[in-house]
Design a protein around this motif. Structure first.
Motif, PDB file in Angstrom:
ATOM      1  N   GLU A   1       3.674  10.216  -9.758  1.00 15.88           N
ATOM      2  CA  GLU A   1       2.968  10.533 -10.999  1.00 15.88           C
ATOM      3  C   GLU A   1       2.325  11.918 -10.937  1.00 15.88           C
ATOM      4  O   GLU A   1       2.230  12.614 -11.945  1.00 15.88           O
ATOM      5  N   GLU A   2       1.879  12.334  -9.758  1.00 14.75           N
ATOM      6  CA  GLU A   2       1.268  13.659  -9.597  1.00 14.75           C
ATOM      7  C   GLU A   2       2.301  14.719  -9.290  1.00 14.75           C
ATOM      8  O   GLU A   2       1.953  15.849  -8.935  1.00 14.75           O
ATOM      9  N   MET A   3       3.581  14.325  -9.426  1.00 18.05           N
ATOM     10  CA  MET A   3       4.720  15.227  -9.216  1.00 18.05           C
ATOM     11  C   MET A   3       4.764  15.791  -7.787  1.00 18.05           C
ATOM     12  O   MET A   3       5.251  16.885  -7.555  1.00 18.05           O
ATOM     13  N   GLU A   4       4.236  15.040  -6.799  1.00 19.04           N
ATOM     14  CA  GLU A   4       4.390  15.391  -5.384  1.00 19.04           C
ATOM     15  C   GLU A   4       5.625  14.660  -4.875  1.00 19.04           C
ATOM     16  O   GLU A   4       5.551  13.673  -4.134  1.00 19.04           O
ATOM     17  N   TYR A   5       6.773  15.185  -5.269  1.00 16.19           N
ATOM     18  CA  TYR A   5       8.020  14.455  -5.032  1.00 16.19           C
ATOM     19  C   TYR A   5       8.403  14.420  -3.545  1.00 16.19           C
ATOM     20  O   TYR A   5       9.015  13.454  -3.084  1.00 16.19           O
ATOM     21  N   GLU A   6       8.084  15.447  -2.805  1.00 18.19           N
ATOM     22  CA  GLU A   6       8.400  15.446  -1.370  1.00 18.19           C
ATOM     23  C   GLU A   6       7.615  14.347  -0.656  1.00 18.19           C
ATOM     24  O   GLU A   6       8.151  13.625   0.195  1.00 18.19           O
ATOM     25  N   LYS A   7       6.322  14.223  -1.017  1.00 17.75           N
ATOM     26  CA  LYS A   7       5.503  13.176  -0.413  1.00 17.75           C
ATOM     27  C   LYS A   7       6.028  11.803  -0.813  1.00 17.75           C
ATOM     28  O   LYS A   7       6.093  10.876   0.024  1.00 17.75           O
ATOM     29  N   ALA A   8       6.395  11.662  -2.091  1.00 15.50           N
ATOM     30  CA  ALA A   8       6.921  10.379  -2.565  1.00 15.50           C
ATOM     31  C   ALA A   8       8.219  10.026  -1.841  1.00 15.50           C
ATOM     32  O   ALA A   8       8.450   8.867  -1.468  1.00 15.50           O
ATOM     33  N   ALA A   9       9.093  11.033  -1.618  1.00 11.81           N
ATOM     34  CA  ALA A   9      10.348  10.766  -0.903  1.00 11.81           C
ATOM     35  C   ALA A   9      10.083  10.358   0.546  1.00 11.81           C
ATOM     36  O   ALA A   9      10.756   9.471   1.090  1.00 11.81           O
ATOM     37  N   ARG A  10       9.098  11.014   1.149  1.00  6.70           N
ATOM     38  CA  ARG A  10       8.770  10.654   2.533  1.00  6.70           C
ATOM     39  C   ARG A  10       8.245   9.223   2.621  1.00  6.70           C
ATOM     40  O   ARG A  10       8.616   8.456   3.524  1.00  6.70           O
TER      41      ARG A  10
ATOM     42  N   ARG B   1       0.830  -1.206   0.000  1.00  4.10           N
ATOM     43  CA  ARG B   1       0.000   0.000   0.000  1.00  4.10           C
ATOM     44  C   ARG B   1       0.869   1.263   0.000  1.00  4.10           C
ATOM     45  O   ARG B   1       0.582   2.222  -0.717  1.00  4.10           O
ATOM     46  N   LEU B   2       1.944   1.255   0.791  1.00  3.28           N
ATOM     47  CA  LEU B   2       2.848   2.404   0.791  1.00  3.28           C
ATOM     48  C   LEU B   2       3.513   2.583  -0.570  1.00  3.28           C
ATOM     49  O   LEU B   2       3.689   3.713  -1.062  1.00  3.28           O
ATOM     50  N   GLU B   3       3.894   1.471  -1.198  1.00  2.00           N
ATOM     51  CA  GLU B   3       4.542   1.540  -2.507  1.00  2.00           C
ATOM     52  C   GLU B   3       3.593   2.122  -3.549  1.00  2.00           C
ATOM     53  O   GLU B   3       3.993   2.939  -4.401  1.00  2.00           O
ATOM     54  N   GLU B   4       2.326   1.727  -3.483  1.00  2.00           N
ATOM     55  CA  GLU B   4       1.329   2.253  -4.421  1.00  2.00           C
ATOM     56  C   GLU B   4       1.133   3.755  -4.195  1.00  2.00           C
ATOM     57  O   GLU B   4       1.044   4.537  -5.156  1.00  2.00           O
ATOM     58  N   GLN B   5       1.078   4.175  -2.919  1.00  4.42           N
ATOM     59  CA  GLN B   5       0.927   5.602  -2.619  1.00  4.42           C
ATOM     60  C   GLN B   5       2.144   6.386  -3.102  1.00  4.42           C
ATOM     61  O   GLN B   5       2.012   7.524  -3.566  1.00  4.42           O
ATOM     62  N   MET B   6       3.331   5.777  -3.000  1.00  6.73           N
ATOM     63  CA  MET B   6       4.544   6.453  -3.470  1.00  6.73           C
ATOM     64  C   MET B   6       4.491   6.658  -4.977  1.00  6.73           C
ATOM     65  O   MET B   6       4.835   7.740  -5.489  1.00  6.73           O
ATOM     66  N   ARG B   7       4.046   5.660  -5.732  1.00 10.75           N
ATOM     67  CA  ARG B   7       3.953   5.796  -7.195  1.00 10.75           C
ATOM     68  C   ARG B   7       2.943   6.877  -7.585  1.00 10.75           C
ATOM     69  O   ARG B   7       3.190   7.683  -8.492  1.00 10.75           O
ATOM     70  N   GLU B   8       1.805   6.864  -6.901  1.00 13.13           N
ATOM     71  CA  GLU B   8       0.788   7.868  -7.200  1.00 13.13           C
ATOM     72  C   GLU B   8       1.312   9.272  -6.938  1.00 13.13           C
ATOM     73  O   GLU B   8       1.053  10.220  -7.720  1.00 13.13           O
ATOM     74  N   ALA B   9       2.032   9.431  -5.824  1.00 15.46           N
ATOM     75  CA  ALA B   9       2.592  10.762  -5.521  1.00 15.46           C
ATOM     76  C   ALA B   9       3.607  11.183  -6.569  1.00 15.46           C
ATOM     77  O   ALA B   9       3.666  12.362  -6.967  1.00 15.46           O
TER      78      ALA B   9
END
Length: 673
Positions: free
Chosen positions: A223-232, A213-221
Motif C-alpha cells: 500500500e505504501e508502494m514499497e514493492y521491494e520490501k513487499a517482494a522480500r 504478521r508477515l502477510e500484514e506487513q507485506m500488505r502495508e508495504a
C-alpha cells in the motif's frame, strides 16, 4: 549350570512389599534386574519347577548363583530404582534397546550471549533448546537454510565468530543476508536474541501468528508502494511455508505427543517412536532389542518408556504418550512420567480418529524396521555362532568360548616393554574390558617371560577378587602375596570386601573360557605355566602364530591347522590383530613420553633437534648408552665436548644391573636378592 534351589531364599524371608531385585552369577556380576509390586510373589515364581519356566527365564535362573532385593515404599520408587540399576549394571538378561545410530537434533544455544543454531547429537546440555530428533542431519540443514532467510540467526562456530569480530568483516552468510552478523555489530545482542526466540517459537509450532504478521506487513508495504520490501516479505513467507511442508500436519488440533509402536517375534522386537509437536511430525527414531527375558508387548512398552524418558525432564516429556499396550499396572508409570514432566502426562492407547491412523503408520514403520534388522543381522549372528563352534571343536572345548581374552607383547628393541589384553564376548569386541600392562620384570626382548608375567598378573588379580568377595576359603591357586585392606594375608584367609556398599565385582573378576596369545608354542607354554602356577585349570589356552596362522595348544608338538576359509580362524585373527593394535598404540604412547622426558633431557644444552638426531642414529637410548665418545661424535651436529657430556649423563642415569642367581642363572627379584 546352577540349581535354583541352591540359592532359593528361605520361606518367609522375602518381604511382601514393593521392591527391586537383582540376580547375580557365580562371579558376582548382576545378570538381571527386575521390580515387583510384591517381592514375595514375584521371586517365588522364579523358583518353581524349571521345566515350567519360559526358556529364557530358565536360562537366567540356572546361570544365576544368588538373588538379593531392596524394599521401597511405592511402585514409582521401584520403577526409578530399576531404571537406575539397569543403567548401572547393564545386565545381560534384561531387555536393552540397541540403537544403531545417534539421532541429530536441531539445537539453539540460548545460554550464550549470541545464540547459535546448529545440529547436535548426544546428551542434552543445559541452556540449549532442542527440536527433534530427526532421522537425518541433512533434513535439519535444509530446514535451517530455508529459515535463515527470515530468521538470520548466527550458525557459525565460536572460532569463526571470534575471527570475524577481530578482522571486522562478517563471513559469507553475513554478506548474503543469511546471518544478521552480530560479530561486527550489525545488530545488538538483544536484537539477535529476539531473532533466536522467534526462531524457537516458529520451530515449536507457533507458525500461524507469525505468518499472519508477515502477510500484514507485506500488505502495508504494498500500500505504501514499497514493492521491494513487499517482494522480500512475500519470499520470506514462501520460504517458511516450504520449511513447514517438510513436516506435514498429522494432527489438526496442534497436539504435542509421542507415539510408540512395537513389532515383535519370538526372539526380537523393534520399537518406533514418532515425535509430534504442534500437530507436526518433528522427529522419528527407532530401537531394536533381543528378547532375552520373557516379556510381552506391555513390558516392552514399559522398557521403551524408561529408556526414552529416563534422562528427560520438563517439556522434553510431552503432554500425551500414545502406546499400543499399557504397562501393568499403568498407574506407577503414568505417575513417573508426570513427575518427569512436572505436569500431567496422559498415557493411553488411541482408539479412533487421526491419532489411531497415525499409530497405524508408526506400527508399519516398526514392522519394516524389524524386517530390515533381521535381514541385516541374520548373516552376522549366524557367522559369529559358527565361528565360536568351530573354535570349540578345533580346541576340544566342552562349549563355545563366549568370552575370549587375547594377550600380546610389544617393545622397541627391548625398551618400553608393554602388553595388551583385549576381550571379545559373543564374537564381538568389548572395549570397556580392554586392559594394558607395563612389564615390570627385566624381560628385554624375551617375549616368553613377558607373556608369563602378564598372564600371571591378570589371573592373580582374578583370584584376589574372588578372595575379596569370599567365594573360596582355601585351595589351590590361593595367591600367597595377596594383600587386602589390612596388609599381607596368608593363603586361605578371607578378605572382607574393600568396595562400595553395592559390592560390585572389580574389573578383573570375570574369567574367560579361552585365552589366546600372540605367538607359537613357547608363548602358549608360558601362558599355560602361569595358569598352572595359580591352580587355574578351567581356562583353555591357545596361540596363533603369524607366520602360517597356525593354532598352537599346550603340550602339543604339532599345531592345529584350520582351513583358510574357516570362520573360527577369521575370528581368532581378528582377536589377535586387535590385541596387536592395542599393544602397539600403548607402546607408541610410551615411546613418545620417553622422547619427551628420557635420560637425554638431563643433558644441558641438548635441544630437541639433536635429541632426535641421536635417537635416529642409534635407534634407542640403550644403544646410545653403550656407544663410545667417538661413535657419538659421528652423529651430525654433535661435537666431542657435547659427546663427553652425553656419555657422562647417560652413565649416571643407567639402571642398576639385575642380580643373577649363580646357581640357576635366573634373575632374582628384590625379595630373593
Amino acid at each position: 549350570m546352577a540349581d535354583p534351589s541352591s540359592y532359593r531364599p528361605k520361606p518367609g524371608q522375602i518381604p511382601d512389599s514393593p521392591g527391586v531385585y537383582r540376580f547375580r552369577d557365580e562371579h558376582g556380576r548382576v545378570i538381571y534386574v527386575g521390580k515387583a509390586k510384591s517381592l514375595r510373589q514375584r521371586l517365588s515364581s522364579y523358583f518353581q519347577d524349571i521345566t515350567g519356566l519360559h526358556p529364557r527365564t530358565r536360562t537366567m535362573v540356572t546361570t544365576a548363583a544368588s538373588v538379593e532385593w531392596t524394599v521401597v515404599s511405592t511402585e514409582v520408587e521401584a520403577l526409578q530404582l530399576e531404571y537406575s540399576w539397569i543403567k548401572e549394571y547393564d545386565p545381560r538378561f534384561n531387555v536393552k534397546y540397541r540403537d544403531d545410530k545417534s539421532y541429530p537434533s536441531l539445537a539453539v544455544t540460548m545460554g550464550e550471549e549470541f545464540p547459535r543454531v546448529q545440529v547436535m547429537r548426544g546428551p542434552k546440555k543445559k541452556g540449549v533448546r532442542y527440536f527433534g530428533p530427526y532421522a537425518h542431519a541433512w533434513a535439519i540443514r535444509e530446514t535451517v537454510d530455508l529459515m535463515l532467510r527470515v530468521f538470520p540467526v548466527r550458525t557459525c562456530s565460536a572460532g569463526v565468530f571470534k575471527r570475524s569480530a577481530q578482522i571486522g568483516r562478517p563471513c559469507l552468510l553475513g554478506y548474503i543476508g543469511k546471518c544478521s552478523a552480530p560479530c561486527v555489530g550489525r545488530v545488538s545482542a538483544e536484537e539477535h536474541r529476539e531473532l533466536a526466540e522467534d526462531f524457537c517459537d516458529f520451530m515449536a509450532g507457533r507458525t500461524g501468528a507469525y505468518l499472519r504478521r508477515l502477510e500484514e506487513q507485506m500488505r502495508e508495504a504494498a500500500e505504501e508502494m514499497e514493492y521491494e520490501k513487499a517482494a522480500r516479505l512475500r519470499d520470506d513467507m514462501e520460504a517458511l511455508r516450504r520449511a513447514m511442508e517438510k513436516n506435514a500436519v498429522v494432527l489438526a488440533d496442534a497436539t504435542d505427543a509421542d507415539l510408540i509402536a512395537v513389532a515383535e517375534d519370538e526372539l526380537e522386537a523393534a520399537v518406533q517412536i514418532f515425535h509430534v509437536r504442534g500437530g507436526r511430525v518433528r522427529g522419528q527414531r527407532g530401537w531394536v532389542t533381543d528378547k532375552v527375558e520373557a516379556v510381552d508387548t506391555a513390558g516392552l512398552v514399559e522398557h521403551a518408556l524408561q529408556q526414552l524418558y529416563g534422562e528427560e525432564k520438563g517439556d522434553a516429556v510431552p503432554k500425551e504418550v500414545l502406546v499400543p499396550a499399557l504397562p501393568d499396572p499403568v498407574e506407577p508409570v503414568a505417575q513417573w512420567l508426570t513427575e518427569r514432566r512436572g505436569s500431567r502426562v496422559d498415557l493411553r492407547i488411541p482408539q479412533r480418529g487421526d491419532k489411531k491412523d497415525l499409530m497405524a503408520t508408526v506400527q508399519r514403520n516398526a514392522g519394516q524396521a524389524l524386517a530390515l534388522h533381521k535381514t541385516k543381522r541374520a548373516s552376522d549372528l549366524t557367522t559369529r555362532s559358527r565361528a565360536l563352534e568351530e573354535i570349540a571343536d578345533a580346541l576340544g572345548l566342552d562349549s563355545a568360548p563366549l568370552r575370549i581374552e587375547c594377550f600380546d607383547i610389544s617393545h622397541l628393541q627391548g625398551e618400553d616393554v608393554v602388553a595388551s589384553m583385549v576381550v571379545f564376548e559373543d564374537g564381538l569386541a568389548r572395549k570397556s574390558e580392554y586392559r594394558r600392562f607395563q612389564i615390570r620384570s627385566f624381560a628385554g626382548q624375551d617375549d616368553v617371560r613377558s607373556m608369563h608375567e602378564v598372564v600371571g598378573r591378570r589371573f592373580r588379580r582374578y583370584l584376589q577378587e574372588k578372595q575379596k568377595t569370599g567365594e573360596w576359603q582355601d585351595g589351590p591357586g590361593a595367591p600367597e602375596d595377596t594383600a587386602g585392606p589390612g596388609g599381607a594375608v596368608s593363603p586361605g584367609e578371607v578378605i572382607e570386601p574393600d568396595a562400595p556398599a553395592d559390592d560390585r565385582p572389580k574389573r578383573f573378576a570375570y574369567p574367560p573360557q579361552l585365552v589366546v596369545v600372540d605367538g607359537g608354542q613357547p608363548q602358549v607354554a608360558a601362558a599355560r605355566r602361569a595358569l598352572d602356577e595359580l591352580g587355574i585349570t578351567d581356562v583353555a589356552v591357545c596361540g596363533l602364530a603369524k607366520r602360517l596362522e597356525e593354532v598352537w595348544l599346550p603340550d602339543d608338538d604339532d599345531p592345529v591347522v584350520l582351513p583358510r576359509t574357516s570362520e573360527g580362524l577369521y575370528l581368532l585373527q581378528r582377536v589377535r590383530d586387535e590385541a596387536h593394535r592395542f599393544a602397539i598404540a600403548y607402546q607408541r604412547s610410551k615411546r613418545t613420553k620417553t622422547l619427551r622426558s628420557g635420560p637425554l633431557d638431563a643433558v644441558a644444552g641438548l635441544g630437541d633437534t639433536r635429541k632426535k638426531a641421536l635417537l635416529k642414529h642409534f635407534g634407542s637410548v640403550k644403544r646410545l648408552r653403550a656407544a663410545t665418545i667417538e661413535q657419538i661424535c659421528e652423529t651430525p651436529g654433535i661435537g666431542r665436548k657435547t659427546a663427553e657430556t652425553i656419555a657422562a649423563a647417560l652413565a649416571a642415569s643407567a639402571p642398576p644391573a639385575p642380580a643373577v642367581n649363580t646357581a640357576t642363572g635366573e634373575i632374582m627379584d628384590d625379595a630373593e636378592e
